[in-house]
Scaffold this active site. Structure first.
Site, PDB file in Angstrom:
ATOM      1  N   GLU A 127      55.587 -18.997  31.549  1.00 64.36           N
ATOM      2  CA  GLU A 127      56.235 -20.314  31.484  1.00 64.36           C
ATOM      3  C   GLU A 127      55.672 -21.194  32.595  1.00 64.36           C
ATOM      4  O   GLU A 127      54.999 -20.690  33.505  1.00 64.36           O
ATOM      5  CB  GLU A 127      57.748 -20.172  31.671  1.00 64.36           C
ATOM      6  CG  GLU A 127      58.403 -19.353  30.578  1.00 64.36           C
ATOM      7  CD  GLU A 127      59.911 -19.216  30.765  1.00 64.36           C
ATOM      8  OE1 GLU A 127      60.466 -19.809  31.714  1.00 64.36           O
ATOM      9  OE2 GLU A 127      60.512 -18.496  29.951  1.00 64.36           O
ATOM     10  N   ARG A 243      45.381  -4.658  29.659  1.00 65.96           N
ATOM     11  CA  ARG A 243      44.460  -5.135  30.714  1.00 65.96           C
ATOM     12  C   ARG A 243      43.068  -4.505  30.616  1.00 65.96           C
ATOM     13  O   ARG A 243      42.074  -5.192  30.907  1.00 65.96           O
ATOM     14  CB  ARG A 243      45.089  -4.943  32.103  1.00 65.96           C
ATOM     15  CG  ARG A 243      46.128  -6.013  32.372  1.00 65.96           C
ATOM     16  CD  ARG A 243      46.782  -5.926  33.721  1.00 65.96           C
ATOM     17  NE  ARG A 243      47.807  -6.963  33.825  1.00 65.96           N
ATOM     18  CZ  ARG A 243      49.025  -6.771  34.315  1.00 65.96           C
ATOM     19  NH1 ARG A 243      49.397  -5.596  34.775  1.00 65.96           N
ATOM     20  NH2 ARG A 243      49.879  -7.766  34.365  1.00 65.96           N
ATOM     21  N   GLY A 341      17.418 -24.595  36.050  1.00 66.54           N
ATOM     22  CA  GLY A 341      18.014 -25.833  35.542  1.00 66.54           C
ATOM     23  C   GLY A 341      18.448 -25.721  34.086  1.00 66.54           C
ATOM     24  O   GLY A 341      19.467 -26.284  33.682  1.00 66.54           O
ATOM     25  N   GLU A 364      46.448 -12.475  31.856  1.00 62.26           N
ATOM     26  CA  GLU A 364      47.061 -11.127  31.876  1.00 62.26           C
ATOM     27  C   GLU A 364      47.267 -10.644  33.311  1.00 62.26           C
ATOM     28  O   GLU A 364      47.132  -9.459  33.619  1.00 62.26           O
ATOM     29  CB  GLU A 364      46.283 -10.135  31.007  1.00 62.26           C
ATOM     30  CG  GLU A 364      46.422 -10.508  29.532  1.00 62.26           C
ATOM     31  CD  GLU A 364      46.176  -9.394  28.560  1.00 62.26           C
ATOM     32  OE1 GLU A 364      46.342  -8.223  28.935  1.00 62.26           O
ATOM     33  OE2 GLU A 364      45.835  -9.712  27.410  1.00 62.26           O
TER      34      GLU A 364
HETATM   35  N1  COS Z   1      55.629  -0.279  34.133  1.00 60.85           N
HETATM   36  C1  COS Z   1      56.942   0.032  34.094  1.00 60.85           C
HETATM   37  N2  COS Z   1      57.859  -0.553  34.878  1.00 60.85           N
HETATM   38  C2  COS Z   1      57.430  -1.503  35.719  1.00 60.85           C
HETATM   39  C3  COS Z   1      56.096  -1.890  35.809  1.00 60.85           C
HETATM   40  C4  COS Z   1      55.166  -1.238  34.957  1.00 60.85           C
HETATM   41  N3  COS Z   1      53.866  -1.545  34.992  1.00 60.85           N
HETATM   42  N4  COS Z   1      55.968  -2.859  36.740  1.00 60.85           N
HETATM   43  C5  COS Z   1      57.199  -3.081  37.230  1.00 60.85           C
HETATM   44  N5  COS Z   1      58.085  -2.258  36.597  1.00 60.85           N
HETATM   45  C6  COS Z   1      59.529  -2.158  36.848  1.00 60.85           C
HETATM   46  C7  COS Z   1      59.800  -1.795  38.306  1.00 60.85           C
HETATM   47  O1  COS Z   1      59.806  -0.404  38.480  1.00 60.85           O
HETATM   48  C8  COS Z   1      61.168  -2.398  38.502  1.00 60.85           C
HETATM   49  O2  COS Z   1      62.133  -1.536  37.939  1.00 60.85           O
HETATM   50  P1  COS Z   1      63.610  -1.377  38.611  1.00 60.85           P
HETATM   51  O3  COS Z   1      64.289  -2.688  38.373  1.00 60.85           O
HETATM   52  O4  COS Z   1      64.170  -0.242  37.863  1.00 60.85           O
HETATM   53  O5  COS Z   1      63.343  -1.094  40.065  1.00 60.85           O
HETATM   54  C9  COS Z   1      61.142  -3.655  37.651  1.00 60.85           C
HETATM   55  O6  COS Z   1      60.122  -3.442  36.670  1.00 60.85           O
HETATM   56  C10 COS Z   1      60.807  -4.890  38.468  1.00 60.85           C
HETATM   57  O7  COS Z   1      59.588  -4.643  39.124  1.00 60.85           O
HETATM   58  P2  COS Z   1      59.128  -5.376  40.442  1.00 60.85           P
HETATM   59  O8  COS Z   1      60.288  -5.441  41.396  1.00 60.85           O
HETATM   60  O9  COS Z   1      57.861  -4.804  40.893  1.00 60.85           O
HETATM   61  O10 COS Z   1      58.933  -6.863  39.865  1.00 60.85           O
HETATM   62  P3  COS Z   1      58.384  -8.154  40.545  1.00 60.85           P
HETATM   63  O11 COS Z   1      59.255  -9.272  40.116  1.00 60.85           O
HETATM   64  O12 COS Z   1      58.131  -7.960  41.998  1.00 60.85           O
HETATM   65  O13 COS Z   1      56.971  -8.411  39.790  1.00 60.85           O
HETATM   66  C11 COS Z   1      54.670  -8.086  39.216  1.00 60.85           C
HETATM   67  C12 COS Z   1      56.008  -7.464  39.662  1.00 60.85           C
HETATM   68  C13 COS Z   1      54.180  -9.162  40.166  1.00 60.85           C
HETATM   69  C14 COS Z   1      53.683  -6.955  39.149  1.00 60.85           C
HETATM   70  C15 COS Z   1      54.858  -8.694  37.794  1.00 60.85           C
HETATM   71  O14 COS Z   1      55.684  -9.839  37.850  1.00 60.85           O
HETATM   72  C16 COS Z   1      53.550  -9.068  37.137  1.00 60.85           C
HETATM   73  O15 COS Z   1      52.898  -8.226  36.525  1.00 60.85           O
HETATM   74  N6  COS Z   1      53.132 -10.343  37.209  1.00 60.85           N
HETATM   75  C17 COS Z   1      51.970 -10.801  36.505  1.00 60.85           C
HETATM   76  C18 COS Z   1      52.414 -11.262  35.173  1.00 60.85           C
HETATM   77  C19 COS Z   1      51.286 -11.432  34.238  1.00 60.85           C
HETATM   78  O16 COS Z   1      50.497 -10.538  34.004  1.00 60.85           O
HETATM   79  N7  COS Z   1      51.241 -12.609  33.635  1.00 60.85           N
HETATM   80  C20 COS Z   1      50.300 -12.886  32.643  1.00 60.85           C
HETATM   81  C21 COS Z   1      51.061 -13.238  31.435  1.00 60.85           C
HETATM   82  S1  COS Z   1      50.591 -12.465  30.000  1.00 60.85           S
HETATM   83  S2  COS Z   1      48.925 -13.316  29.487  1.00 60.85           S
END
Ligand code: COS
Length: 386
Positions: A127, A243, A341, A364
């Site tokens: 978003e 990924r 070029g 991603e």
């Molecule tokens: N597999 C399974 N569970 C996962 C996970 C994974 N790869 N990554 C995180 N989780 C779980 C964590 O274990 C945590 O679980 P609990 O609530 O039980 O503790 C929960 O999800 C939240 O994880 P976390 O606290 O690490 O979340 P954050 O908000 O800090 O974000 C990142 C983590 C930054 C890694 C995530 O937001 C991310 O991947 N961002 C990039 C998004 C992206 O790829 N955008 C592109 C869009 S698609 S084109």
């Protein structure tokens, strides 16, 4: 290319994708880029060649392969045009949540048409205010009777407007943060679901990128994936699987750039000899080839390990995306340098490859976020060993 001990079927898939890329995509790539035209005709060619189902189980009309088979196709298509390749790959990104978390009924209803290429899929997470911070999404879904009412806007959705099937992440309980997100299947044509304008982009210009706009859009309860509150996990587990596909896209782009640069270096004469006879050029080509082969080996290895059923692969999946996408940007830049070029001109293919490569470091999950994921996993692993 090295011998990677692919099975006969994997080799056939790769050869088929290469034929489609060489015969159909390459001749159209420059024009699609220039006109920013969605490649429907080429999507049909991919469908007729049975490429959309390579990673899907046979019971849903697929070939029964996995992440590796899809990576092989994405790599080959990307050699010719990454904009076309991502339109193909984004359908897989939209389908994986259903494949991984769908009920039997959901899988039977949606996957066969995606596997046959009759329908494209898309994935809606990002978003305006939630990119890297995927847990910060603001689109809401409120249960009302037998359906959820969705409100909000998803941004930069590949295949937006072109796809028929969307997997969308929305907040069902904002207080719970990422544990309050839920994944839904939303069909194009559902009242209250419309699209924003098509974005104009630096690269992958054949692909379509649009907003998904939800205004009091009712989605039946049976379209929830997994269960309420699992949306963030659905998204994370999907991205872990897709990924390596971005890695494959990057390898394909980089290979395309190396092919073009090596060919050009033999044709271009300066100081009375082909520029390929100069060591300055030879070393650039050698470095490009080393990086492309290393990235390919890494992509295949991670994809194969995921398909073999390992449980934890977030770190490796992030690593391969970072490595291959950084290689693609470096190699495409070097290809432009070999062309001099001419490489800077639109009449030659390599400037497009650089424009296409850049996005692989961003979408991603940016490479900065991937490095965070890798570092956190590493720290956890080392903490466990002590
Ligand atoms: N597999 C399974 N569970 C996962 C996970 C994974 N790869 N990554 C995180 N989780 C779980 C964590 O274990 C945590 O679980 P609990 O609530 O039980 O503790 C929960 O999800 C939240 O994880 P976390 O606290 O690490 O979340 P954050 O908000 O800090 O974000 C990142 C983590 C930054 C890694 C995530 O937001 C991310 O991947 N961002 C990039 C998004 C992206 O790829 N955008 C592109 C869009 S698609 S084109």
């Amino acid at each position: 290319m090295m011998e990677y001990f692919l099975t006969e079927e994997q080799k056939m898939i790769k050869d088929l994708a290469r034929r489609v890329a060489d015969e159909r995509i390459a001749p159209a790539a420059a024009e699609l880029d220039e006109k920013e035209e969605f490649p429907w005709e080429l999507m049909k060619v991919c469908a007729e060649s049975d490429l959309f189902g390579v990673y899907m189980p046979e019971e849903y009309g697929g070939l029964g392969g996995g992440v590796l088979e899809q990576a092989l196709v994405v790599e080959e298509l990307s050699r010719a045009c990454a904009g076309v390749a991502v339109s193909y790959a984004a359908s897989g990104l939209g389908a994986f949540p259903i494949l991984l978390f769908g009920t039997d009924a959901q899988k039977k209803k949606y996957l066969p048409d995606i596997a046959s290429g009759k329908k494209l899929a898309a994935f809606g997470l990002t978003e305006a205010n939630a990119g890297s911070d995927a847990g910060g999404i603001e689109t809401t879904a409120v249960l009302d009777g037998d359906s959820y009412v969705l409100n909000g806007t998803k941004q930069w959705i590949t295949n937006g407007g072109e796809a028929e099937v969307y997997t969308v992440i929305a907040m069902t309980d904002k207080k719970k943060g990422s544990r309050g997100a839920t994944a839904f299947i939303v069909e194009k044509g559902t009242p209250g679901f419309t699209f924003g304008k098509k974005e104009k982009k630096l690269g992958i210009r054949a692909s379509a990128t649009r907003e998904l706009v939800f205004h009091n859009c009712r989605v039946p309860k049976e379209n929830v994936l997994a269960r309420e509150g699992m949306g963030f996990i659905v998204a994370m587990k999907t991205l872990d699987r897709t990924r390596p596909g971005i890695g494959a896209q990057a390898v394909g782009i980089a290979q395309g750039a190396l092919d073009a640069a090596a060919k050009y270096a033999r044709q271009r004469h300066q100081f009375g000899q082909p520029i390929s006879s100069f060591q300055a050029i030879q070393h650039m080509l050698a470095d490009m080839a080393i990086q492309v082969e290393a990235a390919r080996a890494f992509v295949y290895a991670v994809a194969k390990s995921i398909d073999s059923g390992v449980k934890e692969f977030s770190k490796e999946s992030a690593m391969v995306k970072v490595f291959a996408s950084d290689v693609a940007v470096k190699v495409t830049l070097d290809a432009i340098q070999v062309f001099g070029g001419y490489g800077y001109m639109r009449d030659y293919p390599v400037e497009k490859m650089l424009r296409d490569a850049k996005i692989t470091q961003i979408y991603e999950g940016t490479n900065q976020i991937q490095r965070n994921v890798i570092a956190l996993e590493l720290i956890k692993e080392y903490a466990g060993r002590k």
